[in-house]
Design a protein around this motif. Structure first.
Motif, PDB file in Angstrom:
ATOM      1  N   SER A   1       0.829  -1.209   0.000  1.00 19.32           N
ATOM      2  CA  SER A   1       0.000   0.000   0.000  1.00 19.32           C
ATOM      3  C   SER A   1       0.858   1.251   0.000  1.00 19.32           C
TER       4      SER A   1
ATOM      5  N   LYS B   1      -2.008  -3.794   0.300  1.00 20.59           N
ATOM      6  CA  LYS B   1      -3.075  -2.849  -0.006  1.00 20.59           C
ATOM      7  C   LYS B   1      -4.393  -3.316   0.594  1.00 20.59           C
ATOM      8  N   TYR B   2      -5.229  -2.344   0.966  1.00 16.42           N
ATOM      9  CA  TYR B   2      -6.605  -2.668   1.307  1.00 16.42           C
ATOM     10  C   TYR B   2      -7.264  -3.297   0.073  1.00 16.42           C
TER      11      TYR B   2
ATOM     12  N   LYS C   1      -5.608  -5.802   8.388  1.00 19.54           N
ATOM     13  CA  LYS C   1      -6.211  -4.510   8.075  1.00 19.54           C
ATOM     14  C   LYS C   1      -7.713  -4.467   8.307  1.00 19.54           C
TER      15      LYS C   1
ATOM     16  N   SER D   1      -8.694  -0.795   9.491  1.00 22.51           N
ATOM     17  CA  SER D   1      -9.803  -0.054   8.886  1.00 22.51           C
ATOM     18  C   SER D   1     -10.825   0.369   9.928  1.00 22.51           C
TER      19      SER D   1
ATOM     20  N   ALA E   1     -13.937  -0.138   3.846  1.00 25.17           N
ATOM     21  CA  ALA E   1     -12.697  -0.913   3.817  1.00 25.17           C
ATOM     22  C   ALA E   1     -12.816  -2.152   4.693  1.00 25.17           C
ATOM     23  N   THR E   2     -13.502  -2.016   5.830  1.00 24.55           N
ATOM     24  CA  THR E   2     -13.676  -3.156   6.738  1.00 24.55           C
ATOM     25  C   THR E   2     -14.437  -4.286   6.056  1.00 24.55           C
TER      26      THR E   2
ATOM     27  N   GLU F   1     -12.384  -5.971   3.462  1.00 27.05           N
ATOM     28  CA  GLU F   1     -11.318  -6.789   4.046  1.00 27.05           C
ATOM     29  C   GLU F   1     -11.856  -8.128   4.540  1.00 27.05           C
TER      30      GLU F   1
ATOM     31  N   SER G   1      -9.800   3.548   0.245  1.00 24.81           N
ATOM     32  CA  SER G   1      -9.719   3.516   1.705  1.00 24.81           C
ATOM     33  C   SER G   1      -9.332   4.899   2.219  1.00 24.81           C
TER      34      SER G   1
END
Length: 590
Positions: free
Chosen positions: A258, A265-266, A303, A307, A315-316, A319, A376
């Motif tokens: 990232s 990365k997300y 992450k 997040s 983002a959560t 993920e 994100s």
């Protein structure tokens, strides 16, 4: 003698339904109108498929840690994958289960530390990795730093198994470090990295390493890894070339890192061609499964935690779904080796006080609104920095199109504030008002966060009122934007820190039955060791728990019969003894 599990409750059993002959009715304009009768769903599984659980010794063990993945992130991901009840109308709220939430065994573990109810990842990872409750921020050392602990990964290695450690964040971060390191503080990144290079584990993959040169003068940790026999695969080509014959490998694929340069990365930011966690797991299986003694693999999705710290619901959710994809690689392996594989999925603690439902949306949810956010908060930080560098005098109105592009907000700078009840808001919504329209109140929130973001970091949140905004170490405009998207979707956060409520444990395969129930996080380590036949004293999963007994009650019945028999024997012995005493008394009298 322990019995092998041959129990397979009929997960596909049909439920016979007798349709009522009397229909429900309502009165409509003085007339009774019949309504259709809803029958029960046929073919619905009424029990778990316990054929997916056995008491065999686990040759292959997968431990998946969703850092910060309490109940809510899992539920949010499942609801996101299902239809919105707010967007599509009534009667459409139906979760889409994730693969691991359908595992046949689910338990709960307590994540608290030795010195805090609200735990941190260092102590929790040491707990379920090493079986010891320790203080927050410490890795692998007992309270007072009096003893080192040995992880289940190290014990597996001693037993001849190959070992893999994977994480979407830095490999010398708290959770992965707990499986190979012993340090007084989780921030001793260089020392942790040194111990990683000496671990002799077979496969490391995911993020880079924090503090690679220590104080700036020390040997680069990548060089230390190579000096200790590791191949460091920094490019996609090098990663793809890894095989079971490659020897010890560390794969921090740089093209998948990232903007921070250290973590992966997300999922929401990943581009085509970027390496995913699922690919890291698949490669790990390829490398580790060549060992005839089997393997232990710990995989962290770090992450999910990051997040939620940033209050980034989009983002959560991405993920968690991405984590499911990585777990699927293990599930595929399980179906190829069902009698010798154990998969356990859990979390170290919840994060962010993440909740589903807030007073602004009432009982409706609009999970599809998360799709309006295309990056994100981490990437948006760099976008803001670039825009500000290009135009230091930038106004909020100048920046508004960037917010629209990345979060889907719709701005009406001429609107005036009007407070509506939920009922009034529903009427307005029915008139097709766009749900992403920013209200005057929300506009002021974003404008204030924008102004704060332009200040030097040390001058932000200067006043008490500013601190109440709760930006903490995050860029104000980024966290304000992610929070607003979450609120509009029907989600919310209460903190940027952890929380201590119990978290689920999902298990399938060899020894999985041990993970049912309510237990301490340290018990996970003992259960993993027992599953591998490495529990102290040589106990195996079958010795710790008889799976057939657990789910059939056969032994319970046997024990009851034995107790009855023992009671009868005792009574018979008592009667005999009493008769003997009476005979003796009679002889004495004579």
């Amino acid at each position: 003698m322990k019995k092998s599990l041959i129990l397979s409750l009929c997960a596909s059993a049909l439920l016979s339904v007798v349709t009522p002959t009397v229909a429900l009715a309502v009165q409509e304009e003085g007339q009774w109108a019949e309504l259709p009768v809803v029958t029960l769903e046929e073919g619905r599984a009424l029990t778990e498929d316990l054929s997916l659980v056995n008491e065999n010794q686990a040759k292959y063990v997968f431990l998946f840690i969703g850092d910060g993945m309490g109940n809510i992130p899992v539920s949010a991901a499942e609801y996101y994958l299902g239809p919105d009840n707010g967007d599509a109308g009534k009667g459409t709220a139906q979760a889409q289960p994730l693969n691991f939430s359908q595992f046949p065994v689910i338990g709960l573990q307590n994540p608290t530390d030795a010195d805090h109810y609200v735990p941190d990842s260092a102590a929790t990872a040491t707990a379920f990795g090493n079986g010891v409750k320790i203080d927050s921020n410490v890795i692998g050392l007992t309270p007072g730093f009096t003893e080192q602990t040995e992880s289940v990964a190290e014990k597996a290695q001693t037993a001849g198994k190959s070992v893999g450690i994977l994480s979407t964040v830095t490999l010398n971060h708290a959770t992965p470090a707990a499986f190979y390191s012993n340090v007084e503080h989780r921030n001793n990144y260089y020392e942790i990295g040194e111990q990683m290079s000496l671990s002799n584990f077979d496969y490391f993959a995911g993020g880079s390493l924090g503090g690679r040169t220590g104080d700036g003068t020390q040997t680069d940790l990548y060089e230390l890894m190579e000096a200790n026999g590791y191949t460091v695969a920094e490019t996609r080509e090098e990663f793809d070339a890894i095989t079971a014959e490659s020897g010890k490998v560390y794969a921090p694929v740089e093209d998948g890192l990232s903007v921070d340069g250290s973590s992966m990365k997300y999922a929401v930011d990943r581009e085509e061609g970027d390496t995913s966690l699922a690919e890291m797991v698949a490669k790990g299986i390829e490398v580790l499964s060549a060992n005839e003694e089997g393997f232990f693999m710990m995989t962290e999705s770090g992450k999910i935690d990051w997040s939620q710290h940033a209050n980034d619901a989009t983002a959560t959710v991405y993920e968690v779904i991405d984590f499911q994809n990585a777990i699927q690689e293990a599930v595929n392996f399980y179906y190829e080796n069902p009698d010798e594989t154990l998969i356990v999925v859990t979390a170290d603690h919840p994060t962010g006080g993440f909740t589903i439902g807030n007073s602004e949306t009432g009982y409706n949810s609009y999970f599809h609104l998360l799709d309006n956010q295309v990056v994100s908060q981490e990437v948006f930080d760099s976008i803001f920095a670039s825009e500000l560098e290009a135009n230091p005098e930038m106004t909020f109105e100048d920046f508004a199109p960037i917010l629209e592009e990345n979060f889907g907000f719709i701005f009406d700078f001429e609107a005036t504030e009007e407070v509506l009840t939920h009922a009034q808001a529903s009427e307005v919504e029915a008139e097709a008002t766009d749900l992403m329209l920013v209200t005057p109140y929300e506009l002021e929130e974003l404008r204030y966060a924008f102004d704060q973001s332009k200040l030097p970091e040390e001058e932000r949140n200067a006043g008490q009122a500013d601190k109440a905004k709760g930006y903490f170490s995050y860029l104000p405009i980024s966290i304000a934007a992610t929070r607003l998207v979450a609120r509009k979707a029907g989600l919310a956060f209460t903190t940027v820190d952890h929380s201590p409520e119990r978290v689920p444990v999902y298990a399938i395969g060899s020894g999985a039955a041990m993970f049912e129930g309510n237990f301490e996080n340290i018990d996970i380590a003992y259960k993993l060791l027992a599953a591998m036949g490495l529990y102290e004293g040589g106990d195996t999963a079958a010795d710790v728990i008889d799976v057939t007994t657990k789910f059939t009650g056969e032994e319970a019945a046997t024990e009851e019969e034995a107790a009855t028999e023992e009671e009868a024997t005792t009574e018979e012995e008592a009667t005999t003894e009493e008769a003997t005493e009476e005979t003796t008394e009679e002889e004495s009298a004579e």
